[in-house]
Enzyme design. Structure first.
Site, short mmCIF file in Angstrom:
data_model
loop_
_atom_site.label_atom_id
_atom_site.label_comp_id
_atom_site.label_asym_id
_atom_site.label_seq_id
_atom_site.Cartn_x
_atom_site.Cartn_y
_atom_site.Cartn_z
N CYS A 2 32.89 4.31 45.28
CA CYS A 2 33.73 3.52 46.23
C CYS A 2 34.08 2.26 45.58
CB CYS A 2 33.23 3.26 47.63
SG CYS A 2 32.73 4.89 48.42
N ARG A 27 35.81 4.53 40.41
CA ARG A 27 34.71 4.63 41.29
C ARG A 27 34.58 5.72 42.28
NH1 ARG A 27 32.28 -0.15 40.78
NH2 ARG A 27 31.24 -0.07 42.84
N TRP A 73 34.34 7.34 47.74
CA TRP A 73 33.60 8.62 47.16
C TRP A 73 32.67 9.05 48.31
CZ3 TRP A 73 28.59 9.82 46.26
CH2 TRP A 73 28.15 11.03 45.35
N ASN A 99 31.33 -0.36 50.93
CA ASN A 99 30.79 0.46 49.96
C ASN A 99 29.46 0.53 49.69
OD1 ASN A 99 30.12 -0.26 45.91
ND2 ASN A 99 30.09 1.57 47.26
N GLY A 100 28.65 1.55 49.89
CA GLY A 100 27.43 1.52 49.76
C GLY A 100 26.98 2.36 51.05
N GLU A 485 23.72 15.51 25.72
CA GLU A 485 24.65 14.78 26.03
C GLU A 485 25.88 15.68 25.80
OE1 GLU A 485 25.55 12.11 27.38
OE2 GLU A 485 27.41 11.59 26.69
N LYS A 489 28.72 16.37 28.71
CA LYS A 489 30.09 16.12 28.74
C LYS A 489 30.88 17.40 29.00
CE LYS A 489 30.33 12.83 28.55
NZ LYS A 489 29.33 11.85 28.56
N GLU A 492 30.41 18.26 32.95
CA GLU A 492 31.11 17.13 33.95
C GLU A 492 32.70 17.54 33.76
OE1 GLU A 492 29.51 12.57 33.55
OE2 GLU A 492 30.16 13.57 31.68
N HIS A 508 11.84 30.19 23.72
CA HIS A 508 10.90 30.03 25.01
C HIS A 508 11.89 30.64 26.38
CE1 HIS A 508 7.63 29.04 22.43
NE2 HIS A 508 8.21 27.97 22.00
N LYS A 607 32.02 7.15 38.61
CA LYS A 607 31.70 6.36 37.35
C LYS A 607 30.31 5.50 37.70
CE LYS A 607 32.79 4.75 33.23
NZ LYS A 607 32.02 5.90 32.47
C1 G6P Z 1 27.32 8.43 36.60
C2 G6P Z 1 28.22 8.40 35.37
C3 G6P Z 1 27.83 8.50 33.84
C4 G6P Z 1 26.75 7.58 33.62
C5 G6P Z 1 25.78 7.52 34.84
C6 G6P Z 1 24.98 6.32 34.68
O1 G6P Z 1 26.75 9.60 36.54
O2 G6P Z 1 29.19 9.45 35.78
O3 G6P Z 1 28.88 8.58 33.13
O4 G6P Z 1 26.09 7.85 32.62
O5 G6P Z 1 26.35 7.18 36.18
O6 G6P Z 1 25.61 5.02 34.96
P1 G6P Z 1 25.40 3.64 34.28
O7 G6P Z 1 26.56 2.88 34.54
O8 G6P Z 1 24.27 3.20 34.69
O9 G6P Z 1 25.35 3.90 32.70
#
Ligand code: G6P
Length: 612
Positions: A2, A27, A73, A99-100, A485, A489, A492, A508, A607
C-alpha cells in the site's frame, strides 16, 4: 504494501496525488483511490492500476488544493471499488487512507456495530475511520486529538492520513510500524509512504517516528505530538534521490533498466569503501564498532525473499574469509521461535526497503536480548536503518521493479566488503589472497557489463523454454543461493513453478521430476566443485532433462554436454554470484515478457511488505 500520498497547499492536488501514486505503485496495485477537498469532498476509487483511476476521474471534478490518495495491496477484503481506499466515516465527515493492519479491528468493529455503526467494506481501515469518528463525536474533539485518542485503542500497524471535511485546512497523519514521510515545501506539505513522490517538490523531509502524529496546516505551520500527547521537535532531514533513477529511461520495464544498471550500482556500493592499490576495504558504518563486530561470537543474518538469499551468500563469505560462525534466518521464522540470542551476537539485517515487517520485528527481538544490530539497507532513513545500532547503505538508488535485481547484487557487494574487512582485521586472510580479492572485486562491474552482452543469446534460450510449466535451478557452494534466487525470479514474474536446489541434493528427490520437458538451469562456475557439477549435469542428461548451464568462459567440457550454455567471465570463486545471477535475471525477464506478464508488477506481490 500500500502506498499513501497526501497534499495540502496552494497548488492543485490532483496531479501531485496521481503522479505520487504512480511512483508508489510498486507498493501495491490492486486498486487505487483519491479524495479531493474543494469545498466539497470528491472521492474516486477504482479497482486495478492507478491508470484505471485516472481514466475514471478524467471527466469528473478533480479540483482541490488538498487531498489524499492510496494504492492498495489487499489484506482485508478482496480488491474492488468498495474496499479501495480512501474510506469515510459513517457521518461522511472524515476520510482516511491507511497502510498496515489493525489487528484488533474485529473487536472494535463489534463495539461500533453495537453503537449503530454500519460498514460498507470488509476492510480494517473503515473500522478505524469509524472509531475516530466515534471518539470525535463523543467529546467534540478537534480531528488531531480524535486521531490520537483513537490510536491509543488500536493494536497493529498503521500509517494514516485523515481529512476532516469540517476542518479542511489541515491534514492529520500518524504512523506505527508502517512508513510515512512528511515533505515540507513553501506553505505546502506532502505526506507519502516514501520519498519518491516528494523529491521533485521539496528536499526537506521528516521521517515520522512510531506513534507520532503530525498535523499540517494550509498556512504552512505544523506540529508533531506523540501518542501520549507530548509535543515533539522533529529533526528535518535532507532527501537525496535522483529523479532519473525513478524513470524508465527508454527501457520497456524498470526491471530491465535495473538489471542494466548493475555495473554502476555495484560500483556505487563500493565507492569510497575499497582501494586495491592502497590495499584496504573499509565500511564507514562499522566505524568505532569494528572491535565489537570482529569479536562477535557469531553473526545472525536476517532477511526475507531476495535479501535472505543475499544473506545465504554472506554465510559463505564470512565463513570463508573471516572464519566467523554464521546463522542465516528467515526473519519471519526467527521472530516466532525462541531463539537463543546473547549480547555477544551481531545481528545483520538485510533489507532493500528497510520496512519489511518481519525483519523489523525480528530485529526488535534481537535488540531486546542485547545483540548488536547492523543494517544493510537501501532506503535511507527507513525504519530498519533507524532501528539498527550501525549499518551501511547499499546506495543502489530506488528499485522500482517488484522483483529485486540491482539491490541483490549491491547487498552481496557490501557483504563481500564487510567480510574482507573483518577477515583482514581478524587475520584470517593471507596478504596475497586479500590483495588478489580486492583487485578482482574492482573488476566486477566491468565483468557484469560483459555478462549483459549475452542478452540476445539469453533471450533466445528464453524462447526455447518459455512454455515449460516447471523449471529447476541447481548450484553448489557460493552458487547454491544463486540457484534459489534464479528460481525465485522466475516464479515471481513469469508464474512458472521453479525450484532451486543444492545440486547434490537433486538425487534425494527432485531427480524424480526430470524428464524431457524439464529445463534444468545449472550454475557450473565453481572451480573447486567442477567435477561434481559435471556429474550432476550427466545425471540430468541421462534422464533427458534440458540443461542450460552457466559456465566460466572457455569451459568446453560442460559446453559439450549441456543443451545451452551461457558464459560468464572468469573470477575469484567468492565473487561468482555477482556474475552468475545476471543471466538468471535476464532469463526470467525475457520469459515473463514472452508470456505476456507485467514484469514490474507481478500479480499478488508487492515490493515493500509491511504486513506479517
Ligand atoms: C518482497 C519483495 C522482494 C524482497 C522481499 C524483502 O517480497 O517482493 O523483492 O526481496 O520483500 O524485502 P526487503 O525490502 O526487506 O529487502
Amino acid at each position: 504494501m500500500c502506498g499513501i500520498i497526501a497534499y495540502i497547499g496552494k497548488n492543485e492536488a490532483y496531479p501531485i496525488l496521481i503522479k505520487g501514486l504512480q511512483r508508489l505503485e510498486y507498493r501495491g496495485y490492486d486498486s487505487a483511490g483519491i479524495a479531493l477537498m474543494n469545498g466539497n469532498l470528491n472521492i474516486y476509487k477504482k479497482k486495478g492500476k492507478v491508470q484505471e483511476l485516472v481514466d475514471f476521474a478524467k471527466d469528473r471534478n478533480i479540483s482541490g488544493t488538498s487531498g489524499i490518495g492510496h494504492t492498495r495491496w489487499a489484506t482485508h477484503g478482496k480488491p474492488d471499488d468498495t474496499n479501495a481506499h480512501p474510506h469515510t466515516s459513517g457521518n461522511g465527515r472524515l476520510t482516511l487512507v491507511h497502510n498496515g493492519i489493525i489487528e484488533n479491528y474485529a473487536l472494535i468493529k463489534q463495539a461500533l456495530e453495537n453503537k449503530g455503526h454500519t460498514f460498507k467494506s470488509q476492510t480494517d481501515t473503515e473500522v478505524l475511520v469509524h472509531l475516530i469518528e466515534e471518539v470525535q463525536k463523543q467529546d467534540n474533539l478537534p480531528i488531531e486529538e480524535a486521531v490520537r485518542v483513537a490510536l491509543t485503542r488500536v493494536v497493529g500497524a498503521y500509517a494514516i492520513v485523515v481529512l476532516d471535511r469540517l476542518d479542511p485546512d489541515k491534514l492529520v497523519a500518524a504512523r506505527k510500524g508502517s512508513p510515512l514521510v512528511l515533505g515540507i515545501g513553501d506553505d505546502e506539505f506532502f505526506l507519502a509512504s516514501d520519498g519518491t513522490p516528494i523529491v521533485e517538490h521539496t528536499k526537506k523531509v521528516i521521517y515520522l517516528a512510531d506513534e507520532h502524529i503530525a498535523t499540517v496546516h494550509r498556512d504552512g505551520h505544523y506540529e508533531i505530538r506523540t501518542i501520549d500527547n507530548e509535543l515533539h521537535t522533529p529533526f528535518v532531514d535532507e532527501l537525496y534521490m535522483e529523479i532519473e533513477r525513478m524513470e524508465k529511461g527508454g527501457y520497456d520495464y524498470f526491471m530491465l533498466k535495473e538489471i542494466y544498471e548493475q555495473p554502476t550500482t555495484i560500483m556505487d556500493a563500493m565507492r569510497g569503501r575499497i582501494n586495491a592499490e592502497e590495499g584496504w576495504a573499509h565500511l564507514g558504518g562499522m566505524g568505532e564498532h569494528v572491535d565489537k563486530i570482529k569479536n562477535a561470537n557469531r553473526f545472525i543474518i536476517l532477511g526475507c525473499g531476495t535479501s535472505w538469499h543475499a544473506g545465504l551468500i554472506a554465510e559463505y563469505l564470512f565463513e570463508d574469509l573471516a572464519r566467523i560462525s554464521v546463522e542465516v534466518e528467515y526473519a519471519s521464522e526467527f521472530r516466532y521461535r525462541h531463539p537463543v540470542i546473547t549480547d555477544k551476537d551481531v545481528v545483520i539485517a538485510i533489507s532493500q526497503s528497510g520496512e519489511t515487517a518481519d525483519t523489523y520485528a525480528a530485529l526488535e527481538l534481537a535488540k531486546k536480548n542485547g545483540a548488536f544490530l547492523y543494517g544493510i539497507v537501501n532506503v535511507v532513513g527507513s525504519s530498519i536503518a533507524r532501528l539498527t545500532d550501525a549499518g551501511s547503505y547499499i546506495h543502489c538508488g530506488p528499485e522500482i521493479g517488484v522483483a529485486s535485481t540491482k539491490a541483490f547484487t549491491a547487498q552481496v557487494t557490501l557483504l563481500t566488503l564487510m567480510a574482507l574487512q573483518i577477515g583482514r582485521e581478524r587475520g584470517t586472510i593471507s596478504d596475497e589472497y586479500f590483495h588478489r580479492l580486492l583487485t578482482e572485486l574492482e573488476n566486477i562491474p566491468e565483468k557484469v557489463g560483459k555478462v549483459l552482452n549475452s542478452n540476445e543469446k539469453i533471450k533466445y534460450i528464453a524462447g526455447e523454454i518459455k512454455d515449460s510449466p516447471n523449471a529447476m535451478y541447481l548450484g553448489r557452494g557460493y552458487n547454491f543461493p544463486v540457484a534459489l534466487e534464479g528460481a525465485l525470479k522466475l516464479k515471481e514474474i513469469s508464474y512458472i513453478h521453479a525450484e532451486g536446489y543444492p545440486a547434490a541434493e537433486m538425487k534425494h528427490g527432485p531427480i524424480a521430476l526430470i524428464d524431457e520437458n524439464m529445463p534444468v538451469i545449472v550454475i557450473a562456475t565453481n572451480k573447486s566443485l567442477n567435477d561434481k557439477i559435471v556429474s550432476n549435469i550427466q545425471e540430468v542428461k541421462a534422464r533427458k532433462g534440458i540443461v542450460i548451464a552457466i559456465v566460466t568462459e572457455g569451459d568446453h567440457e560442460i559446453s559439450r554436454i549441456a543443451d545451452y550454455t551461457i558464459e560468464i567471465p572468469d573470477t575469484e570463486e567468492p565473487f561468482t554470484p555477482l556474475l552468475s545471477v545476471i543471466p538468471l535475471q535476464l532469463l526470467s525477464y525475457h520469459i515473463a515478457v514472452m508470456r505476456g506478464c507485467n514484469v514490474d508488477q507481478p500479480r499478488n506481490l508487492a515490493k515493500s511488505v509491511t504486513v506479517e
